[in-house]
Write a protein that holds these residues in place. Structure first.
Motif, PDB file in Angstrom:
ATOM      1  N   CYS A  83       0.451  20.278  93.570  1.00  0.00           N
ATOM      2  CA  CYS A  83       1.664  21.026  93.197  1.00  0.00           C
ATOM      3  C   CYS A  83       1.382  22.013  92.066  1.00  0.00           C
ATOM      4  CB  CYS A  83       2.771  20.064  92.780  1.00  0.00           C
ATOM      5  SG  CYS A  83       3.405  19.077  94.135  1.00  0.00           S
ATOM      6  N   VAL A  84       0.633  21.569  91.062  1.00  0.00           N
ATOM      7  CA  VAL A  84       0.319  22.449  89.934  1.00  0.00           C
ATOM      8  C   VAL A  84      -0.548  23.604  90.397  1.00  0.00           C
ATOM      9  CG1 VAL A  84      -0.928  22.608  87.743  1.00  0.00           C
ATOM     10  CG2 VAL A  84       0.638  20.703  88.153  1.00  0.00           C
ATOM     11  N   ASP A  85      -1.561  23.322  91.192  1.00  0.00           N
ATOM     12  CA  ASP A  85      -2.416  24.398  91.705  1.00  0.00           C
ATOM     13  C   ASP A  85      -1.608  25.402  92.516  1.00  0.00           C
ATOM     14  OD1 ASP A  85      -4.842  23.824  90.562  1.00  0.00           O
ATOM     15  OD2 ASP A  85      -5.574  22.641  92.255  1.00  0.00           O
ATOM     16  N   ALA A  86      -0.710  24.905  93.349  1.00  0.00           N
ATOM     17  CA  ALA A  86       0.125  25.805  94.154  1.00  0.00           C
ATOM     18  C   ALA A  86       1.033  26.627  93.251  1.00  0.00           C
ATOM     19  CB  ALA A  86       0.956  25.001  95.156  1.00  0.00           C
ATOM     20  N   GLY A  87       1.581  26.016  92.228  1.00  0.00           N
ATOM     21  CA  GLY A  87       2.469  26.725  91.316  1.00  0.00           C
ATOM     22  C   GLY A  87       1.758  27.760  90.472  1.00  0.00           C
ATOM     23  N   LEU A  88       0.488  27.541  90.207  1.00  0.00           N
ATOM     24  CA  LEU A  88      -0.283  28.469  89.384  1.00  0.00           C
ATOM     25  C   LEU A  88      -1.014  29.526  90.202  1.00  0.00           C
ATOM     26  CD1 LEU A  88      -1.827  25.984  86.788  1.00  0.00           C
ATOM     27  CD2 LEU A  88       0.061  27.582  86.430  1.00  0.00           C
TER      28      LEU A  88
END
Length: 92
Positions: free
Chosen positions: A40-45
């Motif tokens: 989720c963090v990778d996708a958000g960044l």
């Protein structure tokens, strides 16, 4: 999908007094949940145009802090190397 007005609201929230204060977290989550958080963090960044408009309210300093937090959390879960291999295989 958030509107421009929503983004303006988020920017106001992010600039509120005390928002830059530190928060100490002491949680226990499963390794599966940690991997999900990492995805989720990778996708958000990511630099992709799709995603939540709130991302535009965060600066590079915020993104760097989140990447550092993610790396530390994956390291504590002993999942850092595993996650890097998953990213390489799946091109996350």
């Amino acid at each position: 999908m958030a509107t421009v007005k929503d983004v303006e609201m988020y920017e106001v929230i992010l600039s509120s007094p005390g928002i830059d204060g530190s928060v100490k977290l002491d949680n226990r989550i499963t390794c599966r949940t940690m991997l999900f958080l990492a995805v989720c963090v990778d996708a958000g960044l990511s630099d992709s145009e799709t995603g939540h408009p709130l991302r535009k309210a965060f600066g590079e300093e915020d993104k760097t802090a989140m990447r550092e937090f993610l790396a530390e959390a994956l390291g504590k879960a002993r999942l850092k190397e595993f996650y890097e291999k998953l990213k390489a295989v799946s091109k996350i």
